[in-house]
Enzyme design. Structure first.
Site, mmCIF file in Angstrom:
data_model
loop_
_atom_site.group_PDB
_atom_site.id
_atom_site.type_symbol
_atom_site.label_atom_id
_atom_site.label_comp_id
_atom_site.label_asym_id
_atom_site.label_seq_id
_atom_site.Cartn_x
_atom_site.Cartn_y
_atom_site.Cartn_z
ATOM 1 N N ARG A 85 -20.104 -54.055 24.331
ATOM 2 C CA ARG A 85 -21.310 -54.907 24.661
ATOM 3 C C ARG A 85 -20.915 -56.414 24.311
ATOM 4 N NH1 ARG A 85 -25.149 -51.187 24.926
ATOM 5 N NH2 ARG A 85 -24.711 -48.928 23.883
ATOM 6 N N ASP A 163 -28.864 -40.254 29.593
ATOM 7 C CA ASP A 163 -30.312 -40.181 29.324
ATOM 8 C C ASP A 163 -30.922 -39.585 30.661
ATOM 9 O OD1 ASP A 163 -29.872 -40.734 26.666
ATOM 10 O OD2 ASP A 163 -30.986 -42.558 26.792
ATOM 11 N N ARG A 198 -32.988 -16.459 12.428
ATOM 12 C CA ARG A 198 -32.739 -17.674 12.019
ATOM 13 C C ARG A 198 -33.384 -18.641 12.962
ATOM 14 N NH1 ARG A 198 -27.304 -19.041 9.347
ATOM 15 N NH2 ARG A 198 -28.383 -17.811 7.614
ATOM 16 N N GLY A 206 -31.943 -39.250 23.700
ATOM 17 C CA GLY A 206 -33.161 -39.622 24.680
ATOM 18 C C GLY A 206 -34.092 -40.454 23.912
ATOM 19 N N ARG A 207 -34.008 -41.704 23.976
ATOM 20 C CA ARG A 207 -35.025 -42.622 23.324
ATOM 21 C C ARG A 207 -36.440 -42.571 23.950
ATOM 22 N NH1 ARG A 207 -31.569 -47.994 22.848
ATOM 23 N NH2 ARG A 207 -30.741 -46.953 24.941
ATOM 24 N N GLU A 261 -34.516 -37.600 20.421
ATOM 25 C CA GLU A 261 -34.247 -38.353 19.243
ATOM 26 C C GLU A 261 -35.512 -39.463 19.205
ATOM 27 O OE1 GLU A 261 -30.856 -40.626 19.670
ATOM 28 O OE2 GLU A 261 -30.892 -41.320 21.762
ATOM 29 N N ARG A 473 -24.147 -5.150 47.912
ATOM 30 C CA ARG A 473 -24.341 -5.976 49.182
ATOM 31 C C ARG A 473 -24.691 -5.019 50.108
ATOM 32 N NH1 ARG A 473 -21.017 -10.435 48.880
ATOM 33 N NH2 ARG A 473 -19.238 -10.613 47.175
ATOM 34 N N GLN A 666 -17.271 -16.019 40.258
ATOM 35 C CA GLN A 666 -18.608 -15.662 39.985
ATOM 36 C C GLN A 666 -18.749 -15.567 38.700
ATOM 37 O OE1 GLN A 666 -17.723 -12.442 42.823
ATOM 38 N NE2 GLN A 666 -19.508 -12.757 43.743
#
Length: 760
Positions: A85, A163, A198, A206-207, A261, A473, A666
Site C-alpha cells: 500500500r 471477498d 460439538r 468479508g467486511r 467478519e 452406466r 473422479q
C-alpha cells in the site's frame, strides 16, 4: 509479428503490470498472461514491483520482464512481483512522480491488479495523466518527444480480491481459492465436531460482502450463517438456539455456524464469533469452539478456476490496453458466465462502494439486490437447506396425495452427486414430497432397491465424495421396460429425478418414447447434469467437472515438479471421452505446452512438428515439457505411441514418460463450485416438479445452466443441442480458449492450431 492492433505509432509499445493492495491467489496467473500476451503482440512488458509504491519510487522496482521471468509461477499463491500500500500515490504529487518514472521508460499502458483502492488510484492516474505530463515537460523533467509520444495513458484493471465484492462480476481473482481453503477447514472440523457432539463457530473474511460466508455455509452444509448484507432480525439469539436445538433433536451430532467478519445486527452492532459462542454456551450449555481462519484464506495454491480464468483475464486485459485508441475508456476486465466482460472502471468501483452506504443506511434489500439475483436466491435456498423443520407432507391437487419422487444416479461417478441428492431430499421435503432413494442406478430401480430418504439420512452428504446411492452406466433395454413400469406402479413413484451423465439422459430419452405402450412412464423424468466429462446438453458446466479439473491440475503440478529435476517430457492423458474440456482447461491451468483434443484430432504431421519443438526447447535449456491429451483424442495415436514417437525423436536429449491420470479425476470431495452448482441445478429441478405436480401437466426435462441462468429443456428436444452419436454438444463455449492456451504456452508457436473445428 503482427502489430496491426497497436495504435500508439510504435512497433514495440511498452506495457506495465502491477499488483497492489491485498494479495489474492491467481494474481500470478494474470501477470503471466499479461507478460506473454504482450510479447505475443509485439509489445515490451514491464513489471512494477511492490504495487503503486514501485511506480512512485521507480528505479529497479520497474523493470522489463521476459518470457522466462513468468515461468513456473502459475501454481504459486500471492504475487511474485510483490504488493504494497502506498500513501504517497494517494496524493497528486505521488502520482506525478509515478508518471515521470513510467514515461521516462516509454510506458503509457498499465494493467493494475487489486481491489477498489488500487483501481480507484488507477483511474485517478489515467484522468490526471495528460496534465501531469504537461507539468513534467514544463518543469524540464521530461523532453518534448517523450511528452508528445506518451501524452495519454491507457489503463485496465483486474480485480484481485478474495471477498468477491466487485458489483458486476461473477467472481474476482482469488475468491474461488479462498472458498477452497474455507471448505477444507469446514470439512475437517465437521468430523471432529461430530465425534464430540460439538458446535464450531467459524469466522471468515468479508467486511461488506458475505459471499465467502454464504457460499461456504451452503456448500459445507452448515447450520447458520451471518453476513453483512442481511443482518438477522432482533431476537436472533433465541432463533439460533432454537435452530440448533431442533437439529440436535433431528439427529445432528455437530453444528457449524459461519460468520463473516463484517456481520452486524439490525442496529449496526457487530456480531463476533465470540458473541455467538457465548449465546450458545450460556443458553444451551453447548461445548462451543471458535475458529478464525484469518489470512489462511489468502494463502495456498490457486484453484484451477483461479488459474484458467485469471489467465483469460490477463490475456484480455493486455489486448484491451494494447489495442486502445485515444477515445478508449478505462475498463475493469471481469467475469460473466465463464466469459470476460469489460466494465467501465469507475462505474464498477462506485457501484461496489455504494453497498457500504446501503448497509450504513439500513437498506439491506438494496444491498442484497446489488449483489445480483443469484445471491438473493442463495440466501433463500440456505434457509431451506439448513432448516431441520419442514412442511408436513402435502397432497398434490393432481395426485390426491403427497407426491413420491425417486432419486437415482446414472452414468459415471461425478463428485457432487451426494450434494445434489442431499439438496433434492431437503428441498423436496420442504415442498411436502416423499423422497425415495434408488440404490444402484437404473438396475437398482428395476430390481426395486428403493428406500425412503429423510432429512437426517442425508445430513452428512453435503461435502462427501462418491455417491451414497451408487451409480451405474447401464441404460434399460426394451425388454426391461415392462418390469420397470411395474416397479414404478408398485412403488407409486410419481417422478424420477436422474442425477448423472449421458447414460441417464439417454435412458430418459428412450423411456419417454415408450409412454404409449407403458402408461407408468407418463410421469416426469427430470435430468440434472452430473458428469466430469462436461458434455451434457443445455448446461455450460456439469456437476463434477470442476472437481475433476482441480484434481487434474493438482496432479499435473506434481508431475511438473518431478519432470523439472531431470529434463523430461510428460504426456498426460485425461478423462473426458470425446469431449476435450478437461484436457484443454487442465492444460491452461497447469501451463502445458501442448494439448491434443478429440474435437481437433491428431495427425502425424502435428506430432512431427511437436517433436521438433521439443528438441529445440530442450536444446535451449528447458528442463520440462508438458503435453496433455484427452483420452479419445485419436484411436491411433495413443498416449503410449505418442510417448514412443517423442522419445525416438528426442534421441536422448530428454526423457519422455506417459502419465494416465485415470480414476483419480473422479475422486475426492466436491469443490466449492460443484457443491453450489449442484444446489442451484437441483433447486431448479425440484421447482419444476412442484409446478408439474401443481398443474398436473407432465413433461420430462433436463436442467442446465447457460449464461448464468438455470433453464429447463424438454427431453424430447435433446438432439437439438447435442450430437447423439458423438455425445458432444454443438458449439461449446470453451472451444475458443485454445487461442489463449497457445498465446501463453510458448513464444515459438503462439497461435499453433488455433483453428478449432468440431467434427460432426
Amino acid at each position: 509479428m503482427d502489430n496491426s492492433g497497436l495504435t500508439n505509432g510504435s512497433k514495440h509499445p511498452k506495457i506495465a503490470v502491477l499488483t497492489s493492495g491485498g494479495d489474492a491467489q491467481g494474481m500470478n496467473a494474470v501477470v503471466r498472461a499479461v507478460v506473454r500476451t504482450a510479447i505475443h503482440e509485439g509489445a515490451v512488458p514491464y513489471g512494477v514491483h511492490e504495487g503503486w509504491r514501485g511506480a512512485v519510487e521507480g528505479g529497479d522496482l520497474i523493470r522489463e520482464m521476459h518470457w522466462s521471468d513468468v515461468s513456473g509461477i502459475l501454481n504459486l499463491g500471492g504475487t511474485t512481483i510483490g504488493t504494497a500500500r502506498c500513501a504517497e500515490f494517494r496524493e497528486r504529487s505521488g502520482r506525478r512522480q509515478a508518471v515521470k518514472n513510467l514515461v521516462q521508460l516509454g510506458i503509457d499502458r498499465i494493467i493494475a491488479i487489486g481491489g477498489d483502492g488500487t483501481l480507484t488510484g488507477a483511474d485517478a492516474l489515467r484522468a490526471e495523466w495528460p496534465t501531469l505530463v504537461d507539468e513534467l515537460l514544463e518543469a524540464g523533467e521530461i523532453d518534448s518527444e517523450t511528452a508528445a509520444t506518451h501524452h495519454t495513458a491507457h489503463l485496465a484493471g483486474v480485480v484481485g480480491s478474495i471477498d468477491n465484492d466487485l458489483v458486476g462480476s461473477d467472481m474476482t481473482v482469488g475468491a474461488d481459492s479462498a472458498l477452497h481453503r474455507i471448505l477444507e477447514a469446514i470439512d475437517a472440523i465437521s468430523s471432529t465436531a461430530a465425534s464430540h457432539q460439538r458446535t464450531f463457530v467459524m469466522e471468515v473474511m468479508g467486511r461488506n460482502c458475505g459471499y465467502l460466508a454464504l457460499m461456504s455455509a451452503m456448500a459445507g452444509g452448515c447450520d447458520e450463517v451471518f453476513i453483512p448484507e442481511m443482518p438477522p432480525d432482533d431476537g436472533w439469539q433465541d432463533a439460533l438456539c432454537q435452530k440448533v436445538r431442533a437439529g440436535r433433536a433431528a439427529g445432528r451430532r455437530d453444528s457449524i455456524i459461519v460468520v463473516a467478519e463484517g456481520a452486524k445486527d439490525r442496529h449496526g452492532q457487530a456480531i463476533h464469533a465470540t458473541d455467538i459462542r457465548d449465546v450458545l454456551a450460556d443458553t444451551l450449555g453447548e461445548d462451543v469452539r471458535v475458529t478464525a481462519l484469518g489470512h489462511v484464506q489468502r494463502g495456498g495454491t490457486p484453484s484451477a478456476y483461479d488459474r484458467w480464468m485469471s489467465t483469460l483475464l490477463g490475456y484480455s486485459a493486455a489486448l484491451d490496453v494494447l489495442r486502445a485508441d485515444e477515445t478508449h475508456e478505462s475498463h475493469i476486465l471481469a467475469t460473466k458466465h465463464n466469459r470476460v466482460t469489460a466494465i467501465p472502471m469507475m462505474e464498477a468501483v462506485a457501484n461496489t462502494r455504494a453497498i457500504a452506504s446501503h448497509l450504513a443506511d439500513g437498506n439491506y434489500e438494496r444491498a442484497v439486490a446489488s449483489r445480483g439475483a443469484s445471491y438473493s436466491s442463495m440466501i433463500n435456498s440456505f434457509a431451506t437447506l439448513s432448516s431441520p423443520v419442514h412442511l408436513p407432507q402435502t397432497p398434490s391437487p393432481a395426485l390426491g396425495r403427497a407426491p413420491r419422487v425417486a432419486i437415482l444416479h446414472a452414468g459415471g461417478l461425478a463428485p457432487g452427486m451426494n450434494t445434489a441428492a442431499r439438496a433434492a431430499v431437503r428441498l423436496g421435503e420442504d415442498r411436502g414430497f416423499t423422497m425415495l432413494g434408488v440404490e444402484g442406478g437404473f438396475p437398482g430401480l428395476i430390481e426395486g432397491n428403493i428406500r425412503t430418504l429423510t432429512w437426517a439420512d442425508v445430513d452428512d452428504w453435503a461435502g462427501s465424495g462418491g455417491a451414497e446411492l451408487g451409480t451405474r452406466r447401464t441404460v434399460p433395454s426394451i425388454d426391461q421396460y415392462y418390469t420397470l413400469s411395474k416397479v414404478l406402479e408398485t412403488n407409486e413413484i410419481d417422478a424420477v429425478l436422474i442425477l448423472g451423465g449421458f447414460a441417464g439422459y439417454e435412458a430418459a430419452w428412450n423411456i419417454v418414447k415408450e409412454r404409449g405402450r407403458y402408461p407408468a412412464f407418463n410421469i416426469p423424468f427430470i435430468c440434472v447434469p452430473a458428469s466430469i466429462d462436461n458434455n451434457l446438453p443445455g448446461s455450460e458446466l456439469s456437476i463434477g467437472a470442476d472437481t475433476a479439473l482441480n484434481n487434474i491440475t493438482e496432479v499435473l503440478d506434481r508431475i511438473k515438479q518431478s519432470a523439472s529435476a531431470s529434463r523430461r517430457c510428460f504426456v498426460a492423458e485425461t478423462m473426458g471421452r470425446r469431449c476435450g474440456y478437461l484436457a484443454l482447461m487442465g492444460g491452461i491451468s497447469s501451463g502445458a505446452e501442448q494439448v491434443y483434443l478429440s474435437e481437433t484430432g491428431i495427425t502425424l504431421e502435428q506430432l512431427s512438428e511437436e517433436a521438433k519443438r521439443m528438441v529445440s526447447s530442450f536444446q535451449g535449456g528447458r528442463n520440462l515439457y508438458l503435453v496433455v491429451r484427452n483420452e479419445e483424442a485419436s484411436p491411433y495415436y495413443t498416449t503410449d505411441l505418442m510417448t514412443t514417437v517423442f522419445a525416438a525423436e528426442g534421441d536422448g536429449i530428454f526423457d519422455v514418460r506417459p502419465a494416465i491420470l485415470g480414476h483419480m479425476q473422479q475422486g475426492g470431495n466436491p469443490s466449492p463450485f460443484d457443491r453450489t452448482l449442484a444446489l442451484q441445478l437441483t433447486a431448479a429441478a425440484i421447482d419444476e416438479l412442484a409446478r408439474q405436480f401443481s398443474t398436473g401437466k407432465v413433461k420430462s426435462s433436463y436442467v442446465g445452466m447457460e449464461e448464468g441462468e438455470t433453464r429447463i429443456y424438454p427431453i424430447t428436444h435433446m438432439d437439438e443441442q447435442i450430437d447423439m452419436d458423438t455425445r458432444l454438444p454443438y458449439d461449446p463455449w470453451w472451444a475458443q480458449l485454445t487461442e489463449v492456451l497457445y498465446t501463453v504456452a510458448d513464444p515459438g508457436y503462439a497461435k499453433h492450431l488455433t483453428d478449432f473445428t468440431l467434427e460432426s
